[in-house]
Write an enzyme that holds these catalytic residues in place. Structure first.
Site, PDB file in Angstrom:
ATOM      1  N   LYS A  46       3.706  -5.868 -10.254  1.00  0.00           N
ATOM      2  CA  LYS A  46       4.804  -4.919 -10.490  1.00  0.00           C
ATOM      3  C   LYS A  46       6.117  -5.598 -10.106  1.00  0.00           C
ATOM      4  O   LYS A  46       6.170  -6.396  -9.162  1.00  0.00           O
ATOM      5  CB  LYS A  46       4.596  -3.652  -9.654  1.00  0.00           C
ATOM      6  CG  LYS A  46       3.373  -2.842 -10.109  1.00  0.00           C
ATOM      7  CD  LYS A  46       3.296  -1.458  -9.474  1.00  0.00           C
ATOM      8  CE  LYS A  46       3.206  -1.502  -7.963  1.00  0.00           C
ATOM      9  NZ  LYS A  46       2.042  -2.258  -7.452  1.00  0.00           N
ATOM     10  N   ASP A  92      -2.218  51.237   7.324  1.00  0.00           N
ATOM     11  CA  ASP A  92      -0.878  51.579   6.854  1.00  0.00           C
ATOM     12  C   ASP A  92      -0.719  53.066   6.559  1.00  0.00           C
ATOM     13  O   ASP A  92       0.220  53.473   5.874  1.00  0.00           O
ATOM     14  CB  ASP A  92      -0.464  50.715   5.654  1.00  0.00           C
ATOM     15  CG  ASP A  92      -1.563  50.608   4.630  1.00  0.00           C
ATOM     16  OD1 ASP A  92      -2.560  51.349   4.767  1.00  0.00           O
ATOM     17  OD2 ASP A  92      -1.420  49.789   3.704  1.00  0.00           O
ATOM     18  N   THR A 124     -16.378  52.430  10.300  1.00  0.00           N
ATOM     19  CA  THR A 124     -16.024  52.735   8.911  1.00  0.00           C
ATOM     20  C   THR A 124     -16.650  54.095   8.570  1.00  0.00           C
ATOM     21  O   THR A 124     -17.359  54.693   9.393  1.00  0.00           O
ATOM     22  CB  THR A 124     -16.590  51.696   7.926  1.00  0.00           C
ATOM     23  OG1 THR A 124     -18.017  51.845   7.875  1.00  0.00           O
ATOM     24  CG2 THR A 124     -16.246  50.274   8.336  1.00  0.00           C
ATOM     25  N   MET A 125     -16.445  54.529   7.345  1.00  0.00           N
ATOM     26  CA  MET A 125     -17.021  55.811   6.912  1.00  0.00           C
ATOM     27  C   MET A 125     -18.540  55.797   6.991  1.00  0.00           C
ATOM     28  O   MET A 125     -19.179  56.847   7.030  1.00  0.00           O
ATOM     29  CB  MET A 125     -16.563  56.134   5.492  1.00  0.00           C
ATOM     30  CG  MET A 125     -17.129  55.208   4.434  1.00  0.00           C
ATOM     31  SD  MET A 125     -16.861  55.886   2.780  1.00  0.00           S
ATOM     32  CE  MET A 125     -17.630  54.642   1.767  1.00  0.00           C
ATOM     33  N   ASP A 127       6.682  -8.994  -4.369  1.00  0.00           N
ATOM     34  CA  ASP A 127       5.436  -9.213  -5.099  1.00  0.00           C
ATOM     35  C   ASP A 127       5.561 -10.396  -6.051  1.00  0.00           C
ATOM     36  O   ASP A 127       4.666 -11.231  -6.150  1.00  0.00           O
ATOM     37  CB  ASP A 127       5.050  -7.952  -5.887  1.00  0.00           C
ATOM     38  CG  ASP A 127       4.506  -6.861  -4.989  1.00  0.00           C
ATOM     39  OD1 ASP A 127       4.114  -7.174  -3.842  1.00  0.00           O
ATOM     40  OD2 ASP A 127       4.472  -5.695  -5.417  1.00  0.00           O
ATOM     41  N   SER A 169     -11.288  51.181  -0.726  1.00  0.00           N
ATOM     42  CA  SER A 169     -12.098  52.394  -0.647  1.00  0.00           C
ATOM     43  C   SER A 169     -12.410  52.930  -2.035  1.00  0.00           C
ATOM     44  O   SER A 169     -13.507  53.429  -2.275  1.00  0.00           O
ATOM     45  CB  SER A 169     -11.378  53.446   0.197  1.00  0.00           C
ATOM     46  OG  SER A 169     -10.008  53.491  -0.132  1.00  0.00           O
ATOM     47  N   SER A 176       0.842  -1.188   0.000  1.00  0.00           N
ATOM     48  CA  SER A 176       0.000   0.000   0.000  1.00  0.00           C
ATOM     49  C   SER A 176       0.881   1.243   0.000  1.00  0.00           C
ATOM     50  O   SER A 176       2.101   1.152  -0.006  1.00  0.00           O
ATOM     51  CB  SER A 176      -0.947  -0.025   1.191  1.00  0.00           C
ATOM     52  OG  SER A 176      -1.847  -1.110   1.056  1.00  0.00           O
ATOM     53  N   GLY A 177       0.254   2.400  -0.002  1.00  0.00           N
ATOM     54  CA  GLY A 177       1.003   3.657  -0.081  1.00  0.00           C
ATOM     55  C   GLY A 177       0.999   4.222  -1.495  1.00  0.00           C
ATOM     56  O   GLY A 177       1.630   5.234  -1.757  1.00  0.00           O
ATOM     57  N   HIS A 225       8.812   3.674  -4.012  1.00  0.00           N
ATOM     58  CA  HIS A 225       8.909   3.368  -2.582  1.00  0.00           C
ATOM     59  C   HIS A 225       9.935   4.265  -1.921  1.00  0.00           C
ATOM     60  O   HIS A 225      10.504   3.923  -0.891  1.00  0.00           O
ATOM     61  CB  HIS A 225       9.295   1.907  -2.370  1.00  0.00           C
ATOM     62  CG  HIS A 225       8.344   0.973  -3.033  1.00  0.00           C
ATOM     63  ND1 HIS A 225       8.589   0.425  -4.257  1.00  0.00           N
ATOM     64  CD2 HIS A 225       7.129   0.522  -2.657  1.00  0.00           C
ATOM     65  CE1 HIS A 225       7.561  -0.336  -4.604  1.00  0.00           C
ATOM     66  NE2 HIS A 225       6.671  -0.288  -3.658  1.00  0.00           N
TER      67      HIS A 225
END
Lengths: 540, 540
Positions: free
Chosen positions: A107, A381, A470-471, A112, A426, A57-58, A217
């Site tokens: 594989k 800022d 805010t404004m 395997d 803005s 697996s993996g 692997h």
């Protein structure tokens, strides 16, 4: 590196059950946990040749993700990077093999080969027809006759699977698989190694380097190369594949080794498609994670020359969502940009009083630059003053080009002007304010009502409400008071602006990220600007 | 961390073209690169309500991957984590919107709200019907009224998209989207931050920790928690979602934030499915990368309570492969293990001469343990002698249980015994050798021919050939000479074994990874064992 797993021991069984739960009933597993981890196609009637694959697996979604009509019949899963036992393979063979026999797709790794090989022997002792093919598509190690099996295995699964689904006999399926194995070639590249659960991570690949030809692997690559760009990476990979590419039309399979991002993978797909290193790459499988190596930040390319028959088998649809399909590579389709991006310029008109009013407002903002910047420095800022002053200067310069005699068009034109000359949130919000106000006037509202409609749109888009510092905290009371004249409006605006100094928890805009201590006692610069504007209009 | 990209500047345009090339002609883009990065559904006739979404890139496959029949009509892409421009959004709206109008689906970030908002304003100035919804599904920041928009946005895309595809009008699509937005809740967890191209990576999260409630742009989580297991991680996430979960059946969307592996994601799916923290989670979208944050190693869960109508819209099939579908969660289907895993035990029979022969062979291996270990230490981990001696001891102990009077069954029984008692590759290969020899004898071959058939199977499975520095280098000549008697066979085996000392480039087995210097002058231990066996048989 921590991983989202529970224990190393339970990892694979939990992953299998997780996959089964979302398989719409298309998969089942054998009742052999934890030693026998075999997933089979549900409802399989054994009437056709069975395809059994698997291994350590993996490598998810391999192999469970490729079980289903037209690909695998069973997947035998080992622990992470460990071959499954002989018993597990045998259980898989026995569970799915009928009179048509079964093909083992293995594989090329020693464990395997041996375990599938011995299981085949034991199955044959029961008189079961078993053939085995060994996929060795990795071209990374040219000196080793035993090339590894990597993502090219998917071609075998797909072509053999489509044939078996058509009802071909075992020998035909076996020959087709061998033909694919003979022709397929793969190589991988990675920027980092993988993290094996329970093992410390090997930090083998330095920043700025990549391994070419590493295994699935985590085996070292055959070559440590300089890594610069996706283009160079793809070029290197295709260069190595070129001598193995064969003739005629080809399918490329672009595999995510696990840790590359979807964004990187499409960039690599683009490089693969654009490259002329290897001629006639006409079809692509992926990009997608198909044969992964845990979290390895890499990719592999596998190439298979195909004839019409093989292409048909490659493109035959299958229901598994982990199979990305095999699609023809096309040039990107491009459509012209629609008309309408360049706003219609308003026709200038004269109205001296309005011009003077606009200029007066602009001058106020230009004069307030330093003061508003200083206020903004408390919560941001420090550029609110400059932003407003810059826009005011631009607007003042353009005042003769404005449709001053048509109030609807004037609001729209100011909105357009601000959207082009004023930066930041803005600028956009004021552009929306003026544009929406102009729309509202054109629909018949009074100027005060229209300004309120504009403000409502600003709140909808900007998300701020009265009390959010805010404004809006100055503009809302000012517009409410405006029917009573500028004096009342100025008073209301000032009260609203000064109140913002007591609002220590900003709920919108950048100030929402600032600590309470820094905000306390300072007016919001936007609200202050509004108050100054109305006060200035009174004072003249 | 290096990434498979070319330049930060070209990243998004290249990614878009890469996606288009594999889209089977289903997608097109506007001809506005690099500033206008808009992808549209190809062949769209504007007869139905259009759905336009988008935002900063870095969230692939969102949003381009979800363009198509039944989901989005256009995606407007900004640079990585940066909102697209007003012009880009407007171009997207104009390109796909017909008389039925268009719905903008915007995630709740200031830049997106403003730019989509102003673009909507500009489109409205042309008389185009535009509605906008703002998705704010993130529950991580309970104190901020402006919750962020994260993966729950996918529910809006799917449900609004399915409705629009059915021909619903703009108001109906808008109301359905708002209903989803009201009910959907999401939260994410990550083990690591993401790597923004061109910026240094912030290593903010220590090993053993996880951030809960982080945003899809790498914003810090609201809480740093201890990370132990996938189970605990999912528990924490579901705990936070529980107060927002609503009543009745629910769909969960399990999103890979980019860097979690497919294996981890199925483990998380299993934990989600098994959990009883939130009742009635009946359907799952994923696990899959849908709304990623570059390579962030994390996941998010989004929950939506659904009625029958919404469920039908959620499960309506779409052709985009990036949409994983919405499937019912089922318990894993389990099938019984097939019969046949327990090999039939042979019936013991007596044959004193054969028993003595077997014991003699076993004693030879037991006596050779130290010498063979010493040879193996040159090329491996020094255990060949012990492996063989261990198997020999077990076989000697079992000699009275063997079917000594039936040579076919005897070979098979020895194969079985070795497969159960002898570890490593050699155990499996010898088991295959004896089993296949037994099969060959039963099919009528002479004992020597049968032994050769067994050897051929060993070569097929093990992949080794004469000259590869394995036991085959002694066994092959020995079996060739065996018809001339044990003396000839022993001589041939010895010559073959001694020849392995000159083979400095092993091509199979573990010795293939060893440097030439270490191999030179030492016999392969397997070949040596074979030579000693035949010599011993002569000497008695």
């Amino acid at each position: 590196m921590a991983q989202f797993i529970n224990t190393k021991e339970a990892l694979v069984t939990e992953a299998i059950d997780g996959a089964l739960r979302t398989a719409k009933g298309r998969l089942a597993r054998l009742d052999g946990f934890p030693h026998i981890k075999v997933v089979v196609r549900a409802g399989w009637d054994k009437s056709k040749v069975a395809l059994v694959s698997g291994g350590g697996s993996g490598h998810e979604p391999a192999h469970v993700g490729f079980i289903g009509k037209g690909m695998l019949t069973a997947a035998v899963c080992g622990d992470v990077f460990a071959s499954p036992s002989v018993d597990a393979v045998l259980a898989g063979i026995l569970a799915v093999t009928g009179p048509a026999g079964c093909l083992l797709i293995v594989k090329n790794y020693t464990g395997d080969r041996l375990n599938f090989g011995l299981a085949a022997e034991r199955a044959r002792a029961y008189g079961i027809k078993v053939s085995m093919v060994i996929v060795d598509d990795d071209i990374a190690l040219p000196d080793l006759p035993q090339a590894r099996g990597v993502a090219g295995t998917l071609f075998v699964h797909k072509i053999a699977g489509a044939l078996a689904e058509e009802g071909a006999n075992l020998d035909t399926v076996y020959q087709a698989a061998q033909q694919v194995i003979k022709q397929v070639a793969s190589i991988g590249m990675s920027l980092d190694t993988c993290t094996v659960p329970g093992s410390p991570k090997e930090d083998r690949i330095a920043v700025g380097k990549a391994e070419l030809g590493l295994g699935i692997h985590g085996e070292s690559g055959v070559e440590l190369v300089n890594f610069t760009t996706a283009q160079e990476a793809m070029k290197l990979v295709l260069e190595r594949l070129k001598p193995h590419a064969g003739d005629g039309p080809k399918v490329a399979l672009l595999n995510n080794l696990g840790g590359a991002t979807p964004l990187e993978m499409v960039v690599l797909a683009e490089e693969l498609a654009k490259s002329d290193m290897i001629s006639d790459i006409r079809y692509l499988v992926g990009p997608a994670p198909m044969m992964t190596s845990l979290d390895m930040r890499g990719f592999s390319v596998s190439l298979l020359p195909v004839d019409d028959r093989e292409l048909a088998l490659m493109t035959a649809p299958v229901p598994m969502r982990d199979w990305p399909g095999c699609v023809e590579l096309n040039a990107p389709a491009i459509q012209p940009i629609p008309d309408g991006l360049t706003p219609i310029k308003p026709i200038p008109s004269q109205e001296p009083a309005t011009a003077a009013f606009v200029v007066q407002c602009c001058d106020l903002f230009i004069a307030s630059e330093t003061a508003l910047n200083a206020l903004d420095a408390q919560s941001g800022d420090g550029d609110t003053g400059s932003t407003l002053a810059g826009a005011a200067r631009a607007l003042k310069d353009a005042v003769d080009l404005l449709p001053l005699a048509d109030v609807t068009q004037l609001y729209r034109a100011i909105g357009l002007e601000l959207s082009q000359t004023m930066g930041g949130s803005s600028g956009v919000l004021l552009a929306i304010f003026f544009s929406a106000t102009g729309d509202a006037i054109s629909s018949g509202l009074s100027q005060v009502q229209a300004l309120k409609a504009g403000l409502a749109r600003v709140q909808e888009v900007g998300g701020a409400h009265p009390g959010d510092r805010t404004m809006i905290d100055a503009l809302t009371p000012a517009l409410d008071a405006l029917p009573d004249g500028f004096v009342a409006a100025a008073k209301a605006a000032r009260a609203g602006a000064d109140h913002t100094a007591d609002i220590v928890r900003a709920k919108a805009g950048r100030a929402s990220y600032i600590s309470e201590e820094r905000l306390k006692g300072h007016n919001d610069p936007g609200a202050e600007a509004v108050a100054r504007l109305f006060e200035n209009l009174v004072s003249v």
